[in-house]
Design an enzyme around this catalytic site. Structure first.
Site, short mmCIF file in Angstrom:
data_model
loop_
_atom_site.label_atom_id
_atom_site.label_comp_id
_atom_site.label_asym_id
_atom_site.label_seq_id
_atom_site.Cartn_x
_atom_site.Cartn_y
_atom_site.Cartn_z
N SER A 53 -2.86 -3.91 6.31
CA SER A 53 -2.05 -3.41 5.20
C SER A 53 -1.44 -2.07 5.57
O SER A 53 -2.16 -1.11 5.87
CB SER A 53 -2.92 -3.23 3.95
OG SER A 53 -2.22 -2.41 3.03
N HIS A 69 0.71 -6.92 6.01
CA HIS A 69 0.51 -6.97 4.56
C HIS A 69 1.18 -5.76 3.91
O HIS A 69 0.97 -4.62 4.33
CB HIS A 69 -0.99 -6.96 4.27
CG HIS A 69 -1.37 -7.16 2.84
ND1 HIS A 69 -1.42 -8.40 2.24
CD2 HIS A 69 -1.74 -6.27 1.88
CE1 HIS A 69 -1.81 -8.26 0.98
NE2 HIS A 69 -2.00 -6.98 0.73
N ASP A 126 1.81 -3.75 0.39
CA ASP A 126 1.28 -3.59 -0.97
C ASP A 126 2.29 -2.90 -1.87
O ASP A 126 2.54 -1.70 -1.74
CB ASP A 126 0.00 -2.75 -0.91
CG ASP A 126 -1.17 -3.57 -0.40
OD1 ASP A 126 -1.39 -4.67 -0.94
OD2 ASP A 126 -1.86 -3.12 0.53
N MET A 180 3.34 -1.60 -5.51
CA MET A 180 2.72 -1.19 -6.78
C MET A 180 3.75 -0.45 -7.64
O MET A 180 4.57 0.31 -7.10
CB MET A 180 1.55 -0.25 -6.51
CG MET A 180 0.52 -0.83 -5.56
SD MET A 180 -0.92 0.24 -5.43
CE MET A 180 -1.78 -0.54 -4.03
N HIS A 233 2.49 -8.39 -1.19
CA HIS A 233 1.55 -8.47 -2.32
C HIS A 233 2.11 -7.65 -3.47
O HIS A 233 2.09 -6.43 -3.43
CB HIS A 233 0.19 -7.94 -1.82
CG HIS A 233 -0.88 -7.89 -2.86
ND1 HIS A 233 -2.06 -7.20 -2.67
CD2 HIS A 233 -0.97 -8.46 -4.09
CE1 HIS A 233 -2.81 -7.33 -3.74
NE2 HIS A 233 -2.18 -8.08 -4.63
N MET A 251 1.91 -6.07 -6.83
CA MET A 251 1.03 -5.64 -7.92
C MET A 251 1.93 -4.98 -8.96
O MET A 251 1.89 -3.75 -9.18
CB MET A 251 -0.03 -4.66 -7.38
CG MET A 251 -1.09 -5.37 -6.55
SD MET A 251 -1.97 -4.27 -5.44
CE MET A 251 -0.84 -4.29 -4.05
N MET A 254 -8.85 -10.65 -4.88
CA MET A 254 -9.05 -9.20 -4.75
C MET A 254 -10.56 -8.92 -4.68
O MET A 254 -11.33 -9.40 -5.50
CB MET A 254 -8.46 -8.45 -5.94
CG MET A 254 -6.94 -8.44 -6.02
SD MET A 254 -6.09 -7.81 -4.56
CE MET A 254 -6.80 -6.16 -4.38
N GLY A 258 -4.86 -1.12 -6.55
CA GLY A 258 -4.26 0.16 -6.89
C GLY A 258 -4.33 1.16 -5.74
O GLY A 258 -3.44 1.99 -5.60
N PHE A 259 -5.38 1.08 -4.95
CA PHE A 259 -5.57 2.08 -3.90
C PHE A 259 -6.24 1.46 -2.69
O PHE A 259 -7.01 0.51 -2.83
CB PHE A 259 -6.45 3.23 -4.42
CG PHE A 259 -5.88 3.88 -5.64
CD1 PHE A 259 -4.91 4.88 -5.53
CD2 PHE A 259 -6.27 3.47 -6.90
CE1 PHE A 259 -4.35 5.45 -6.67
CE2 PHE A 259 -5.71 4.04 -8.05
CZ PHE A 259 -4.75 5.03 -7.92
N GLY A 260 -5.94 2.03 -1.52
CA GLY A 260 -6.68 1.67 -0.32
C GLY A 260 -7.99 2.45 -0.29
O GLY A 260 -8.20 3.37 -1.08
N GLY A 261 -8.87 2.05 0.61
CA GLY A 261 -10.08 2.81 0.87
C GLY A 261 -11.17 2.71 -0.20
O GLY A 261 -12.06 3.55 -0.27
N ASP A 289 -8.83 -9.24 -0.03
CA ASP A 289 -8.10 -7.98 0.07
C ASP A 289 -8.87 -6.88 -0.65
O ASP A 289 -9.07 -6.95 -1.87
CB ASP A 289 -6.72 -8.17 -0.57
CG ASP A 289 -5.81 -6.96 -0.43
OD1 ASP A 289 -6.20 -5.98 0.22
OD2 ASP A 289 -4.69 -7.02 -0.98
N GLY A 290 -9.26 -5.87 0.13
CA GLY A 290 -9.90 -4.69 -0.45
C GLY A 290 -11.29 -4.45 0.10
O GLY A 290 -12.16 -5.32 -0.01
N GLY A 322 -6.80 -2.47 5.46
CA GLY A 322 -5.96 -1.29 5.56
C GLY A 322 -6.67 -0.19 6.33
O GLY A 322 -6.49 -0.02 7.53
N SER A 323 -7.54 0.54 5.61
CA SER A 323 -8.22 1.69 6.22
C SER A 323 -8.98 1.31 7.49
O SER A 323 -8.93 2.03 8.48
CB SER A 323 -9.24 2.31 5.26
OG SER A 323 -8.92 2.04 3.95
C1 DX5 Z 1 -5.36 -2.64 -2.90
C2 DX5 Z 1 -4.40 -3.28 -1.91
C3 DX5 Z 1 -5.05 -3.52 -0.58
C4 DX5 Z 1 -5.45 -2.28 0.13
C5 DX5 Z 1 -6.50 -2.57 1.14
O1 DX5 Z 1 -4.75 -2.54 -4.14
O2 DX5 Z 1 -3.95 -4.53 -2.38
O3 DX5 Z 1 -4.23 -4.32 0.26
O4 DX5 Z 1 -4.38 -1.65 0.77
O5 DX5 Z 1 -6.94 -1.36 1.66
P1 DX5 Z 1 -8.41 -1.19 2.24
O6 DX5 Z 1 -8.57 -2.18 3.37
O7 DX5 Z 1 -8.40 0.22 2.70
O8 DX5 Z 1 -9.38 -1.46 1.12
ZN ZN Z 2 -2.91 -6.01 -0.94
#
Ligand code: DX5
Ligand code: ZN
Length: 215
Positions: free
Chosen positions: A7, A32, A34, A36, A65, A67, A136, A141-144, A174-175, A196-197
């Site tokens: 991501s 990927h 994201d 938002m 994706h 959101m 999910m 909403g957020f990575g990490g 995802d997540g 992502g992270s």
């Molecule tokens: C969350 C996103 C994810 C996110 C994953 O709302 O849809 O795709 O970027 O990030 P990590 O792998 O850091 O949880």
């Molecule tokens: Zn995503």
């Protein structure tokens, strides 16, 4: 075999192209993206312009994706920007079947995502029309964020449901995916992992992808 979609939410956006190329060279299967809107989720991220810049940075499929609320308004723009797969949230679509068909009419593959608390039953009557289910494993909403373990049992439920209907769909998670949570998901039947992270915070991205694949 399990596929990995890093991501770009976790990249250094000052170096978007280099970041995308680094994971492509490391063996990523998709990118990927994201999206938002500050309404469906409490964050604002990427629009069609960055999707289009990503398209020009890689030959890999773009897994977009959404959101966002009222995704029908933006599906054509993301497909024109180069999305290969467009995934919408069931929670944001009162006419989910119509939205799925809009994605397909635009020429992309269609995915449906559900939040950790949403039962898989909402997928039952669109499963025959879609290419991908996104489960999910964090609140979007957020990575990490930390992986929500209770979502894992939904993976095998979706796999069984798809099998009963003879549907060969991607089951994407995802997540909070890392080398500890990825095996829980793949063992349950997930075949597409978003990370992502875990990928972008590591210097050795090839090693990160190998670990996610359990190699
Ligand atoms: C969350 C996103 C994810 C996110 C994953 O709302 O849809 O795709 O970027 O990030 P990590 O792998 O850091 O949880
Ligand atoms: Zn995503």
């Amino acid at each position: 075999m399990v596929k990995i979609a890093p991501s770009i939410l976790a990249v250094d956006f000052a170096s978007l192209k280099e970041e995308i190329v680094s994971v492509e060279e490391a063996g990523a299967d998709m990118i990927h993206i994201d999206v938002m809107d500050g309404h469906f989720v409490p964050n604002i991220t990427i629009g069609p312009m960055i999707a289009e810049a990503s398209r020009r940075s890689t030959a890999l499929p773009l897994d977009v994706h959404l959101m966002i609320e009222q995704p029908d308004n933006f599906i054509p723009a993301f497909v024109q920007a180069g999305a290969d797969i467009v995934t919408v949230h069931a929670e944001a679509c009162p006419h989910l079947h119509r939205t799925v068909h809009l994605i397909k009419e635009q020429g992309a593959q269609a995915g449906v995502a559900i939040n950790p608390h949403t039962p898989v039953d909402v997928l039952r009557h669109v499963l025959e029309d879609i290419d991908l289910v996104l489960l999910m494993t964090v609140n979007p909403g957020f990575g990490g964020q930390s992986f929500i373990r209770s979502a894992v049992e939904k993976i095998s439920t979706v796999k069984t449901l798809a099998g009963d209907l003879n549907r060969d769909v991607w089951i994407e998670v995802d997540g909070g995916i890392d080398d500890e949570t990825a095996p829980l998901c793949t063992r349950a039947g997930a075949n597409l992992l978003v990370a992502g992270s875990y990928v972008f915070k590591k210097d050795d991205r090839a090693d990160a992808l190998r670990k996610l694949r359990g190699e």
